[in-house]
Design a protein around this motif. Structure first.
Motif, PDB file in Angstrom:
ATOM      1  N   LEU A   1       1.063  -1.218  -0.011  1.00 54.70           N
ATOM      2  CA  LEU A   1      -0.124  -0.122  -0.001  1.00 54.70           C
ATOM      3  C   LEU A   1       0.827   1.331   0.021  1.00 54.70           C
ATOM      4  CD1 LEU A   1      -2.872  -1.094   2.821  1.00 54.70           C
ATOM      5  CD2 LEU A   1      -3.019  -1.049  -0.087  1.00 54.70           C
ATOM      6  N   ARG A   2       0.477   2.287  -0.865  1.00 50.40           N
ATOM      7  CA  ARG A   2       1.182   3.681  -0.641  1.00 50.40           C
ATOM      8  C   ARG A   2       0.290   4.382  -0.045  1.00 50.40           C
ATOM      9  NH1 ARG A   2       1.333   6.786  -6.429  1.00 50.40           N
ATOM     10  NH2 ARG A   2      -0.976   6.554  -6.047  1.00 50.40           N
ATOM     11  N   GLN A   3       0.946   4.597   1.327  1.00 51.12           N
ATOM     12  CA  GLN A   3       0.206   5.557   2.098  1.00 51.12           C
ATOM     13  C   GLN A   3       1.043   6.290   2.975  1.00 51.12           C
ATOM     14  OE1 GLN A   3      -2.312   2.759   4.655  1.00 51.12           O
ATOM     15  NE2 GLN A   3      -3.937   2.967   3.275  1.00 51.12           N
TER      16      GLN A   3
ATOM     17  N   PRO B   1      -2.716  10.304   7.046  1.00 51.40           N
ATOM     18  CA  PRO B   1      -3.544   9.161   6.718  1.00 51.40           C
ATOM     19  C   PRO B   1      -4.473   9.523   5.817  1.00 51.40           C
ATOM     20  CG  PRO B   1      -4.113   9.964   8.963  1.00 51.40           C
ATOM     21  CD  PRO B   1      -2.768  10.571   8.653  1.00 51.40           C
ATOM     22  N   ASP B   2      -4.761  10.965   5.569  1.00 48.15           N
ATOM     23  CA  ASP B   2      -5.827  11.495   4.365  1.00 48.15           C
ATOM     24  C   ASP B   2      -5.001  11.918   3.318  1.00 48.15           C
ATOM     25  OD1 ASP B   2      -4.695  13.511   5.639  1.00 48.15           O
ATOM     26  OD2 ASP B   2      -6.603  14.374   6.130  1.00 48.15           O
ATOM     27  N   TRP B   3      -3.871  11.830   3.209  1.00 43.66           N
ATOM     28  CA  TRP B   3      -2.865  12.032   1.893  1.00 43.66           C
ATOM     29  C   TRP B   3      -3.760  11.751   0.554  1.00 43.66           C
ATOM     30  CZ3 TRP B   3       0.878   8.234  -0.540  1.00 43.66           C
ATOM     31  CH2 TRP B   3       1.474   9.214  -1.734  1.00 43.66           C
ATOM     32  N   PRO B   4      -4.009  12.582  -0.337  1.00 38.36           N
ATOM     33  CA  PRO B   4      -4.917  12.223  -1.354  1.00 38.36           C
ATOM     34  C   PRO B   4      -4.553  11.316  -2.270  1.00 38.36           C
ATOM     35  CG  PRO B   4      -4.780  14.618  -1.132  1.00 38.36           C
ATOM     36  CD  PRO B   4      -3.814  14.164  -0.072  1.00 38.36           C
ATOM     37  N   GLU B   5      -3.032  11.155  -2.327  1.00 34.64           N
ATOM     38  CA  GLU B   5      -2.752  10.044  -3.351  1.00 34.64           C
ATOM     39  C   GLU B   5      -2.463   8.682  -2.773  1.00 34.64           C
ATOM     40  OE1 GLU B   5      -2.152  10.843  -6.591  1.00 34.64           O
ATOM     41  OE2 GLU B   5      -3.037  12.829  -5.972  1.00 34.64           O
TER      42      GLU B   5
ATOM     43  N   GLY C   1       2.556   2.685  12.271  1.00 34.07           N
ATOM     44  CA  GLY C   1       2.864   3.823  12.901  1.00 34.07           C
ATOM     45  C   GLY C   1       1.671   4.907  12.668  1.00 34.07           C
ATOM     46  N   TYR C   2       0.498   4.432  12.487  1.00 39.10           N
ATOM     47  CA  TYR C   2      -0.630   5.199  12.585  1.00 39.10           C
ATOM     48  C   TYR C   2      -1.203   5.756  13.795  1.00 39.10           C
ATOM     49  CZ  TYR C   2      -1.613   4.356   7.778  1.00 39.10           C
ATOM     50  OH  TYR C   2      -1.518   4.172   6.200  1.00 39.10           O
ATOM     51  N   PHE C   3      -0.953   5.033  14.947  1.00 39.25           N
ATOM     52  CA  PHE C   3      -1.182   5.542  16.355  1.00 39.25           C
ATOM     53  C   PHE C   3      -0.292   4.732  17.227  1.00 39.25           C
ATOM     54  CE2 PHE C   3      -4.363   2.305  15.385  1.00 39.25           C
ATOM     55  CZ  PHE C   3      -4.002   1.229  16.454  1.00 39.25           C
ATOM     56  N   PRO C   4       0.034   4.979  18.495  1.00 34.50           N
ATOM     57  CA  PRO C   4       0.969   4.663  19.506  1.00 34.50           C
ATOM     58  C   PRO C   4       0.553   3.275  19.779  1.00 34.50           C
ATOM     59  CG  PRO C   4       0.464   6.760  20.249  1.00 34.50           C
ATOM     60  CD  PRO C   4      -0.585   6.792  18.884  1.00 34.50           C
ATOM     61  N   PRO C   5       1.284   2.258  19.780  1.00 35.12           N
ATOM     62  CA  PRO C   5       1.051   0.886  20.193  1.00 35.12           C
ATOM     63  C   PRO C   5       0.454   0.711  21.504  1.00 35.12           C
ATOM     64  CG  PRO C   5       3.399   0.917  19.096  1.00 35.12           C
ATOM     65  CD  PRO C   5       2.814   2.279  19.233  1.00 35.12           C
TER      66      PRO C   5
ATOM     67  N   LEU D   1     -12.043   6.283  14.604  1.00 35.28           N
ATOM     68  CA  LEU D   1     -10.488   5.892  14.941  1.00 35.28           C
ATOM     69  C   LEU D   1      -9.655   7.289  14.202  1.00 35.28           C
ATOM     70  CD1 LEU D   1      -8.096   4.637  16.395  1.00 35.28           C
ATOM     71  CD2 LEU D   1      -8.210   2.962  14.519  1.00 35.28           C
ATOM     72  N   GLY D   2     -10.388   7.609  12.865  1.00 34.78           N
ATOM     73  CA  GLY D   2      -9.502   8.647  12.166  1.00 34.78           C
ATOM     74  C   GLY D   2      -9.715   8.201  10.824  1.00 34.78           C
ATOM     75  N   PRO D   3      -8.952   8.858   9.917  1.00 38.29           N
ATOM     76  CA  PRO D   3      -9.188   8.884   8.565  1.00 38.29           C
ATOM     77  C   PRO D   3      -8.385   7.546   7.781  1.00 38.29           C
ATOM     78  CG  PRO D   3      -7.570  10.730   8.981  1.00 38.29           C
ATOM     79  CD  PRO D   3      -8.242  10.251  10.363  1.00 38.29           C
ATOM     80  N   MET D   4      -7.608   7.004   8.639  1.00 37.91           N
ATOM     81  CA  MET D   4      -6.937   5.618   8.351  1.00 37.91           C
ATOM     82  C   MET D   4      -8.072   4.412   7.959  1.00 37.91           C
ATOM     83  SD  MET D   4      -6.869   5.847  11.726  1.00 37.91           S
ATOM     84  CE  MET D   4      -5.598   6.684  12.237  1.00 37.91           C
ATOM     85  N   ILE D   5      -9.242   4.658   8.744  1.00 39.23           N
ATOM     86  CA  ILE D   5     -10.383   3.798   8.558  1.00 39.23           C
ATOM     87  C   ILE D   5     -11.243   4.483   7.266  1.00 39.23           C
ATOM     88  CG2 ILE D   5     -12.432   2.633   9.412  1.00 39.23           C
ATOM     89  CD1 ILE D   5      -9.606   2.083  10.710  1.00 39.23           C
ATOM     90  N   GLU D   6     -11.201   4.122   6.231  1.00 37.03           N
ATOM     91  CA  GLU D   6     -11.795   4.527   5.028  1.00 37.03           C
ATOM     92  C   GLU D   6     -13.187   4.451   4.899  1.00 37.03           C
ATOM     93  OE1 GLU D   6     -10.196   6.198   2.777  1.00 37.03           O
ATOM     94  OE2 GLU D   6      -8.293   5.661   2.865  1.00 37.03           O
TER      95      GLU D   6
END
Length: 283
Positions: free
Chosen positions: A57-59, A64-68, A91-95, A116-121
């Motif tokens: 995945l390109r992320q 996390p809401d990077w348009p590309e 690395g999306y949130f602290p373990p 949780l945040g924009p990482m959950i589409e």
């Protein structure tokens, strides 16, 4: 919880297997806190999540809401122990937040939600909806000229939902080659074995009939997963359906093959599973 669990992307199969093993141990620890949960599905799908988030995945976890970005949708939204463990390790949130898994008020809910945040589409607590969302995203990206891709993970039990096949027909007709569906084919649903509820083979023939490019792979073989992802990237013209055969409880022999949709995991069972996973790390 192991707050040091953080890894960098890699394409080396050996390093990815080591990450998958670490994530499996996190799954057991997370579910063991409450003594019941979706441990079997998480252990089975760990190799798929690892390959996607650490090799494909390109992320950008810090944005996390990077348009590309490439999009990932977990249609089987209850399979969160492995999903959250993967996001934390990437690395999306602290373990340390994993210690709140399923606690009242925690953003780490049993069904992954956009809270949780924009990482959950997409919030996909109702099974069978994720592919429809993914088709819409893929069609939009096609029309706007974006180079991003959409990956959807669907459970084989979800294939009993009619909405899945409506989405499949649309994606095939529109030739959405920026869409990749991964079916976590573990033969398990709430009522037991898939074949005892609603048999759905031959899956390969069905998806091909809807205009998809189809592969049937061992979803616990990291080399096979990486080779498949390479072919998906290099083969335009059709949406991609990957039937990934996974083993529930993979990695812990005492749990392997044990059908338990929401498995009870008492302390002694969790300790046994962790010991077995540790043996794989230190044979």
């Amino acid at each position: 919880m192991d707050t040091a669990l953080r890894f960098e992307p890699t394409r080396t199969a050996g390093e990815l297997r080591a990450i998958a093993l670490a994530l499996r141990k996190q799954v057991v620890r997370m579910v063991a806190r409450t003594g019941q949960g979706y441990v079997q599905q998480g252990l089975g799908a760990a190799d798929l999540f690892t390959a996607l988030y650490f090799a494909e995945l390109r992320q950008r976890p810090q944005t996390p809401d990077w348009p590309e970005r490439d999009r990932f949708i977990l249609s089987t939204a209850h399979n969160t122990a492995i999903f959250y463990a993967t996001l934390a390790a990437r690395g999306y949130f602290p373990p340390a937040l994993l210690d709140s898994y399923c606690d009242d008020g925690s953003p780490l809910e049993i069904n992954a939600s956009e809270r949780l945040g924009p990482m959950i589409e997409a919030t996909c607590g109702s099974l069978g909806q994720g592919l429809s969302v993914g088709v819409g995203m893929a069609a939009t990206l096609k029309r706007t000229g974006g180079g991003s891709r959409v990956f959807v993970m669907l459970g084989d039990g979800e294939l009993q939902e009619g909405q899945v096949w409506e989405a499949a027909m649309g994606a095939g007709n529109w030739r959405l080659d920026n869409l990749c569906l991964i079916i976590d084919a573990n033969d398990m649903q709430v009522e037991g074995h898939i074949d005892h509820v609603q048999p759905h083979e031959p899956l390969t023939d069905k998806w091909r009939a809807f205009g998809w490019r189809v592969e049937d792979i061992d979803g616990n073989d990291m080399d096979a997963i990486l080779a498949m992802l390479d072919r998906v990237r290099a083969t335009p013209g059709q949406p991609h359906c990957i039937i990934a055969r996974t083993l529930v409880g993979k990695g812990a022999p005492s749990l392997e093959g044990l059908l338990g949709h929401n498995l009870r995991l008492p302390p002694e069972t969790a300790a046994q599973a962790l010991m077995e996973l540790d043996r794989k790390a230190h044979p």
